[in-house]
Design an enzyme around this catalytic site. Structure first.
Site, PDB file in Angstrom:
ATOM      1  N   LYS A 162      62.430  14.573  12.637  1.00  0.00           N
ATOM      2  CA  LYS A 162      61.983  15.549  13.647  1.00  0.00           C
ATOM      3  C   LYS A 162      63.185  15.928  14.522  1.00  0.00           C
ATOM      4  O   LYS A 162      64.223  15.260  14.506  1.00  0.00           O
ATOM      5  CB  LYS A 162      60.851  14.964  14.490  1.00  0.00           C
ATOM      6  CG  LYS A 162      59.590  14.637  13.654  1.00  0.00           C
ATOM      7  CD  LYS A 162      58.739  15.867  13.339  1.00  0.00           C
ATOM      8  CE  LYS A 162      57.917  15.750  12.099  1.00  0.00           C
ATOM      9  NZ  LYS A 162      56.582  15.222  12.223  1.00  0.00           N
TER      10      LYS A 162
HETATM   11  C1  LIG Z   1      55.229  14.935  11.780  1.00  0.00           C
HETATM   12  C2  LIG Z   1      53.992  15.578  12.259  1.00  0.00           C
HETATM   13  C3  LIG Z   1      52.917  14.828  12.764  1.00  0.00           C
HETATM   14  C4  LIG Z   1      52.828  13.325  12.664  1.00  0.00           C
HETATM   15  O1  LIG Z   1      53.865  12.623  13.210  1.00  0.00           O
HETATM   16  P1  LIG Z   1      54.122  11.104  12.696  1.00  0.00           P
HETATM   17  O2  LIG Z   1      55.077  10.560  13.713  1.00  0.00           O
HETATM   18  O3  LIG Z   1      54.725  11.210  11.342  1.00  0.00           O
HETATM   19  O4  LIG Z   1      52.843  10.396  12.707  1.00  0.00           O
HETATM   20  C5  LIG Z   1      51.829  15.502  13.289  1.00  0.00           C
HETATM   21  N1  LIG Z   1      51.777  16.842  13.301  1.00  0.00           N
HETATM   22  C6  LIG Z   1      52.775  17.595  12.795  1.00  0.00           C
HETATM   23  C7  LIG Z   1      52.648  19.091  12.854  1.00  0.00           C
HETATM   24  C8  LIG Z   1      53.908  17.005  12.242  1.00  0.00           C
HETATM   25  O5  LIG Z   1      54.871  17.775  11.753  1.00  0.00           O
END
Ligand SMILES: *Cc1c(COP(=O)(O)O)cnc(C)c1O
Length: 370
Positions: A187
């Site tokens: 991210k």
């Molecule tokens: C990555 C993501 C999540 C979940 O995050 P995690 O930390 O992997 O649980 C939720 N919503 C969106 C749109 C994402 O891209």
């Protein structure tokens, strides 16, 4: 798709020292690093409360629990997003109501939200997909009219700026009743494991959520509500404290790569470059093209054959997934997601892309899609 190693190399010494320091401190859970990160993120976002937690999926689940949503309540969200958004709605026995998205921005379609509202609707979850904000003026207006909660899934858009119709600005995730994010390594603000956070200006809600992430305890060993165990660990918080001051620079680097891509593809009739709405900045978690000549899958393979990573986010709309299919859904209500699943392709996007790489990627694509 990402170059975590290249990014780490630039901050290696600082990170290594800090991680060792945490190891030696033995304050592994809820230590001073977590508290300091919480404060620093509150300041960066301009929000009153940040509640760190274990990942972005938990953040969404806990936000919904904190708002007191009950089984049977309908929650409207986008059909075109990562499954985590709808997964937690299902897990809590709430009723997900998936709606179509806008073709140019990939974000939730405002008219589709309006059509989906029933007396049971309790919340809207706009997802700021790929790094730009959904139309929050419109979402807030609908929420106000129908007395709904707004939960922003900001996993892909931390750092994005939203400009309201009246000219005032807020950070993505701080606009609705509550916002959530993920610090998954790839991210835009990633740690070196799992992590997440919940944001809110509502002090009462923040209090409820702070207990919920810790087994529903507001006083040690007194469990007032059913909670969960969802914590950001101190090592991850320490890493995030080093990376948070770099986030704006990371967003800029992504923006530069995106501008290079968009410029290169601008005059190709078969390639649609990402559109940016005028009310939001775009932090380009993903750089996603639409390929109009029916050759998306061939391009995907051609790029792989040439050693260029690329991905289809997302190949199956959520309303067509086995887990989330529902007889109430009508294919005619999802013209955009049904099209995007066949046209979208995301290119390498990260903070370490060099002009030589961008040149190779864009020329390989332009030689294939005429
Ligand atoms: C990555 C993501 C999540 C979940 O995050 P995690 O930390 O992997 O649980 C939720 N919503 C969106 C749109 C994402 O891209």
């Amino acid at each position: 798709m990402v170059d975590l190693k290249g990014q780490y190399n630039k901050i290696e010494k600082q990170i290594d020292e800090k991680v060792l320091e945490v190891l030696k401190s033995t304050a592994y859970i809820n230590g001073p690093e977590v508290h300091a990160f919480q404060k620093e993120l509150e300041e960066y976002l301009g929000v009153k409360n940040v509640i760190p937690c274990a990942n972005g999926t938990d953040a969404l689940q806990i936000a919904m629990m904190g708002l007191g949503l009950q089984p049977g309540d309908e929650v409207i969200t986008a059909d075109f997003t990562f499954a985590a958004t709808v997964e937690v709605i299902g897990l809590l026995n709430l009723t997900p109501v998936l709606v179509d998205v806008e073709k140019d921005t990939f974000n939730i379609d405002i008219n589709a939200i309006k059509k989906a509202i029933t007396p049971k609707t309790k919340a809207i979850v706009p997802v700021h997909l790929y790094g730009q904000c959904a139309n929050m003026d419109a979402v807030l207006e609908i929420a106000k009219e129908h007395n709904l909660f707004v939960i922003e899934d900001t996993a892909q858009a931390i750092g994005a700026n939203y400009t309201f119709k009246d000219g005032s600005k807020k950070k993505a995730g701080t606009i609705g009743n509550v916002g959530t994010t993920s610090f998954f390594p790839s991210k835009n603000l990633g740690c070196y494991g799992d992590g997440g956070a919940i944001f809110t200006d509502d002090d009462d809600l923040a209090h409820i959520i702070r207990g919920m992430v810790n087994h529903g305890m507001y006083k040690r060993y007194y469990h007032d509500v059913v909670g969960v165990n969802s914590r950001l660990d101190s090592i991850q918080a320490a890493i995030l404290r080093i990376k948070l001051p770099l986030l704006n620079g990371y967003c800029e680097a992504r923006g530069k790569a995106a501008a290079y891509y968009s410029n290169a593809f601008a005059s190709n009739q078969n390639i649609v470059t990402p559109a940016i709405s005028d009310f939001t900045s775009h932090v380009f978690h993903q750089y996603t093209l639409q390929i109009l000549n029916g050759k998306r899958d061939e391009l995907h393979q051609h790029l792989l054959d040439n050693g260029i990573p690329n991905a289809i986010y997302y190949p199956v709309p959520l309303h067509s997934q086995k887990a989330y299919a529902d007889e109430r859904y009508n294919e005619a209500d999802f013209p955009v997601t049904n099209e995007l699943k066949d046209t979208v392709i995301s290119l390498p996007m990260h903070t370490e892309l060099e002009e030589e790489q961008l040149e190779f990627i864009t020329s390989t694509i332009l030689n294939f899609i005429k």
